[in-house]
Design a protein around this motif. Sequence first.
Motif, short mmCIF file in Angstrom:
data_model
loop_
_atom_site.label_atom_id
_atom_site.label_comp_id
_atom_site.label_asym_id
_atom_site.label_seq_id
_atom_site.Cartn_x
_atom_site.Cartn_y
_atom_site.Cartn_z
N SER A 1 0.85 -1.20 0.00
CA SER A 1 0.00 0.00 0.00
C SER A 1 0.88 1.24 0.00
O SER A 1 2.07 1.16 0.34
CB SER A 1 -0.92 0.03 1.23
OG SER A 1 -0.19 0.34 2.40
N ALA A 2 0.30 2.37 -0.35
CA ALA A 2 1.04 3.63 -0.25
C ALA A 2 1.32 3.95 1.22
O ALA A 2 2.36 4.51 1.55
CB ALA A 2 0.25 4.77 -0.90
N THR A 3 0.39 3.58 2.09
CA THR A 3 0.60 3.80 3.51
C THR A 3 1.89 3.11 3.97
O THR A 3 2.72 3.71 4.66
CB THR A 3 -0.60 3.26 4.33
OG1 THR A 3 -1.80 3.79 3.77
CG2 THR A 3 -0.50 3.65 5.78
N THR B 1 -5.75 15.99 3.60
CA THR B 1 -5.21 14.76 3.03
C THR B 1 -5.84 13.58 3.74
O THR B 1 -6.59 13.74 4.70
CB THR B 1 -3.67 14.72 3.16
OG1 THR B 1 -3.18 13.51 2.54
CG2 THR B 1 -3.21 14.73 4.61
N SER C 1 -3.63 8.40 6.18
CA SER C 1 -2.35 7.70 5.98
C SER C 1 -1.16 8.62 6.13
O SER C 1 -0.15 8.26 6.73
CB SER C 1 -2.25 7.16 4.54
OG SER C 1 -3.22 6.22 4.29
N ASP D 1 3.82 12.37 -1.14
CA ASP D 1 2.66 11.48 -1.14
C ASP D 1 2.03 11.64 -2.52
O ASP D 1 1.30 12.59 -2.79
CB ASP D 1 1.68 11.87 -0.03
CG ASP D 1 0.43 11.00 -0.01
OD1 ASP D 1 0.09 10.42 -1.06
OD2 ASP D 1 -0.22 10.91 1.05
N ALA E 1 -0.02 9.51 -3.98
CA ALA E 1 -1.14 8.56 -4.09
C ALA E 1 -2.09 8.93 -5.23
O ALA E 1 -2.75 8.07 -5.79
CB ALA E 1 -1.91 8.49 -2.77
N HIS E 2 -2.14 10.23 -5.57
CA HIS E 2 -3.08 10.70 -6.61
C HIS E 2 -2.37 11.07 -7.91
O HIS E 2 -3.01 11.58 -8.81
CB HIS E 2 -3.82 11.96 -6.14
CG HIS E 2 -4.60 11.79 -4.87
ND1 HIS E 2 -5.30 12.82 -4.28
CD2 HIS E 2 -4.81 10.72 -4.08
CE1 HIS E 2 -5.89 12.39 -3.17
NE2 HIS E 2 -5.59 11.12 -3.02
N SER F 1 0.01 5.13 -4.96
CA SER F 1 -0.97 4.16 -4.44
C SER F 1 -1.71 3.47 -5.59
O SER F 1 -2.06 4.11 -6.58
CB SER F 1 -2.01 4.88 -3.57
OG SER F 1 -3.07 3.99 -3.23
N LYS G 1 -7.94 4.52 -6.94
CA LYS G 1 -6.92 5.42 -7.48
C LYS G 1 -6.83 5.33 -9.01
O LYS G 1 -7.54 4.53 -9.62
CB LYS G 1 -5.56 5.14 -6.81
CG LYS G 1 -5.61 5.31 -5.27
CD LYS G 1 -5.76 6.76 -4.82
CE LYS G 1 -6.32 6.91 -3.43
NZ LYS G 1 -5.45 6.63 -2.31
#
Length: 400
Positions: A63-65, A89, A92, A168, A170-171, A189, A194
Amino acid sequence: MTREHDIPFHRPFMGKEEEDAVLRVLRSRWLTTGAEAAAFETEFADFVKGSCPARLYALAVNSATSGLHLALEALGVGPGDLVFLPSLTFTSTAEVIRHVGADPVFVDIGAETFTIDPELLEDAIRAALRRGNAVPRAVIAVHYGGEFCDMPAISAVARRYGLSVVEDAAHLFPYTLGAELQSDALVFSFYATKTITSGEGGMLLSAREDLARRVSLMRNHGIDRSVWNRYTDTGASWYYQVAAPGFKYNLPDLLAAVGRVQLKRAGEFLRMRRAIAASYTSALAVDTLVPPPASYLKGALHLYPLSLRDSGAAGPRGGSRRNELIEKLKKSGIGTSVHFIPLHIMPYYRDSYDLEAGSLPRTMARFNALVSLPLWPGMSDAQIARVIEAVSSAAAELTG
Ligand SMILES: *Cc1c(COP(=O)(O)O)cnc(C)c1O
């Protein structure tokens, strides 16, 4: 419950190639991290590398986390350290700071952006230095909705005060580097909603070999040889050494295989999101509604955040008209979401750090005005038209 004619907030685009990839891995009987994950790393790094002159290390994680946690761990962030981040945000971004024992400092967004304001970042670092009871150590820049942060300004501030920088991302996918990476690590992510997905998954990129080595070690229990290498190397297959108490953060081949197919489609997906966003923007730029700015629309477009004008802004009861809009859309069968409920008003962070909602006025004003509309590849023209129709009539009926 969703009805047949409802338009969900998100629906992942999956086809025969993804199905075939899953079957290929199932039939191979190698389900955990192996050749698929390794190929995904190589292909992903090639995509992002662009004109970056340095070697890029790509490390697949579950995961990105996990990737963000590993990045902070590898950077040596720990108790007594401060990590700066936006409040607008997902949780995470902040929880990983607590996982390594450091403390988050929430910084407001820019007046015209959805991302951390570099000047306010510098103010926050200077204020922390004056207090002097904890050490500013890192900043996590969040590329909200795929809107690219002002990385030159953020990394200049970070350099000035000796902070590490983690992105980050993720997007942010699809993303290609124009030049050098401007951070220590960049984390993508592949969560189900996503821009590309492997169901669950993430990818950490870094140009630093030392950091990549530490992340590689710690994502696999701190074991010095991966399971895959144990089965393919010529040495004794049972032998391994534990160098540190690591984590179980590896990406299984079953998921990596899906990610590899989605990676090939990322450009096609982006074109579809762009077309939907363009339709929304031209139809919804009316009286009470504010589409995201042109600069935002050039990004990866993970989200379409529409704002309500004069939405009661930063007050404690702010957001009531936005909530009414969401309710009306729900009745029309349109799924929406809000990105994000700011972290500094979440009970844990608010109470642990004694934070006031009004301390981040731009974040609160944005939050109270925002609604994210459906934006997924495969939406039909009729579905796009229905969303526009429903939003326009709901907005016209708003009370208050
Ligand atoms: C989704 C998301 C994450 C976490 O991604 P996972 O892969 O689900 O761990 C982190 N940051 C932001 C901004 C996100 O939206």
